[in-house]
Design an enzyme around this catalytic site. Structure first.
Site, mmCIF file in Angstrom:
data_model
loop_
_atom_site.group_PDB
_atom_site.id
_atom_site.type_symbol
_atom_site.label_atom_id
_atom_site.label_comp_id
_atom_site.label_asym_id
_atom_site.label_seq_id
_atom_site.Cartn_x
_atom_site.Cartn_y
_atom_site.Cartn_z
ATOM 1 N N HIS A 100 76.234 117.505 16.777
ATOM 2 C CA HIS A 100 75.827 116.550 15.738
ATOM 3 C C HIS A 100 76.769 115.354 15.596
ATOM 4 O O HIS A 100 77.062 114.896 14.487
ATOM 5 C CB HIS A 100 75.699 117.253 14.396
ATOM 6 C CG HIS A 100 74.510 118.164 14.283
ATOM 7 N ND1 HIS A 100 73.370 118.012 15.048
ATOM 8 C CD2 HIS A 100 74.283 119.239 13.476
ATOM 9 C CE1 HIS A 100 72.490 118.949 14.711
ATOM 10 N NE2 HIS A 100 73.013 119.714 13.776
ATOM 11 N N HIS A 170 68.836 115.693 8.787
ATOM 12 C CA HIS A 170 69.137 117.117 8.687
ATOM 13 C C HIS A 170 68.888 117.645 7.270
ATOM 14 O O HIS A 170 69.693 118.408 6.723
ATOM 15 C CB HIS A 170 70.593 117.359 9.092
ATOM 16 C CG HIS A 170 70.870 118.721 9.646
ATOM 17 N ND1 HIS A 170 70.956 119.836 8.849
ATOM 18 C CD2 HIS A 170 71.085 119.152 10.918
ATOM 19 C CE1 HIS A 170 71.221 120.899 9.593
ATOM 20 N NE2 HIS A 170 71.303 120.512 10.866
ATOM 21 N N GLU A 305 64.191 119.121 12.625
ATOM 22 C CA GLU A 305 64.929 117.980 13.168
ATOM 23 C C GLU A 305 64.175 117.398 14.370
ATOM 24 O O GLU A 305 64.274 117.919 15.483
ATOM 25 C CB GLU A 305 66.333 118.416 13.571
ATOM 26 C CG GLU A 305 67.120 119.073 12.445
ATOM 27 C CD GLU A 305 68.255 119.942 12.954
ATOM 28 O OE1 GLU A 305 69.106 119.425 13.706
ATOM 29 O OE2 GLU A 305 68.278 121.139 12.607
#
Length: 338
Positions: A100, A170, A305
């Site tokens: 991420h 997210h 996502e």
């Protein structure tokens, strides 16, 4: 309508604001300039996203709650990828892998905000070398709420040096209300019949598996937690769902349909990306309370996502995540509530 208010100062004394988008039916979405976080999402009087009442808790948590994810959503194996005969080394922040965007990804940045055409535009410049990525990346994310209770999130990026980009949001959804508890009484349908197989570190192996006759099969609506603890290698690796589904077709198209069976709220998500990671908050373990003193245990929210494939720079056959100089990265996701 959009309303702006001061939300707090970061630990580095940066000012953070909350912008709330409201339509005529009373649906409202609050977005922070810290991490581009969706802090609340009220529909029919029910807040359907997990979150916090103060900025300090967002800084303390490490679950990416509600945030924009970048430069690269999901995992990159061993924190390494090749591009133009150069090997780039990224920060490893998830066991052996990069996750991420790294330790200080887009979720930890304060974005510049502009209101334009009844939309909220957020801007961030990621400098060459940040977290190991090449190129200065100019990023824009646009949030817009329409009168049909559709929240659109549009992502744009341009670079002055070839790089990789994979942006997503997210948010953790609980359609029965953020404080409902776990994901019991949730029904989910996913518009894909294959997924990218994971290894024990949740990194794709490069293989594509079919969902038929497995607990990964959501082609028809199924209770989300009904099969999550079955004796299946993929679920054991991640202690639940944390996988990238390959979504049928091209262009803006249906990805997922979810329903809270207690609230009756239905959510449809559309995107133009090749995949979608569904994560059932298997490792959520917060030391602080959420909004209105809510407790968020493991499996209390689900993330959808929309994304390029995880570890795409290292996997032949996966859709390319390379953004070249002079090109523009563009992606759009729609979240529609009924």
């Amino acid at each position: 309508m959009i309303f702006k208010e001061f939300y707090g100062n970061t630990q580095y004394d940066q000012q953070v604001y909350r912008f709330t988008l409201v339509n005529r039916s009373g649906t409202r979405v609050s977005v922070l300039t810290y991490g581009g976080i969706i802090q609340s999402f009220f529909f029919r009087g029910i807040d359907i996203v997990l979150g916090f009442d103060n900025l300090q808790n967002y800084e303390l948590q490490d679950a990416y709650i509600g945030a924009i994810i970048g430069r690269f959503a999901n995992r990159i194996g061993n924190g390494v990828f090749p591009l133009n005969n150069t090997t780039y080394h990224l920060v490893k922040n998830n066991g052996p892998n990069h996750l991420h965007g790294g330790v200080e990804g887009f979720d930890r940045k304060v974005w510049r905000a502009e209101e334009k055409d009844e939309s909220l535009h957020l801007f961030y410049t990621s400098l060459d070398g940040e977290e190991g990525y090449p190129g200065n990346l100019e990023t824009e994310v646009v949030y817009h709420l329409d009168e049909e209770n559709c929240l659109s999130i549009e992502y744009k990026a341009a670079t002055d040096k070839d790089t990789i980009v994979n942006l997503t949001n997210h948010s953790y959804f609980n359609l029965n209300g953020h404080s409902f508890g776990t994901l019991e009484e949730h029904e989910v349908q996913i518009f894909g019949d294959t997924f990218t197989e994971n290894d024990e570190n949740a990194l794709p192996t490069g293989k594509i598996r079919g969902v038929h006759n497995t607990p990964m099969d959501f082609r028809q609506p199924n209770l989300l937690l009904d099969r999550i603890d079955e004796d299946y290698d993929q679920l054991k690796f991640g202690k639940g769902y944390d996988h990238n589904w390959v979504i049928h077709g091209d262009g803006l198209r249906p990805f997922v349909k979810a329903r809270g069976l207690v609230s009756g709220i239905m959510m449809e998500i559309f995107s133009d990306q090749p995949g979608m990671q569904m994560y059932t908050a298997n490792f959520l373990n917060l030391s602080m309370k959420g909004k209105n003193n809510a407790i968020y245990p493991a499996r209390s929210g689900v993330c959808f996502e929309t994304q390029g494939f995880p570890d795409a720079p290292n996997k032949r056959g996966f859709p390319s995540s390379v953004l070249k100089t002079g090109e523009q990265y563009r992606s759009k996701t729609l979240i529609v509530l009924h």
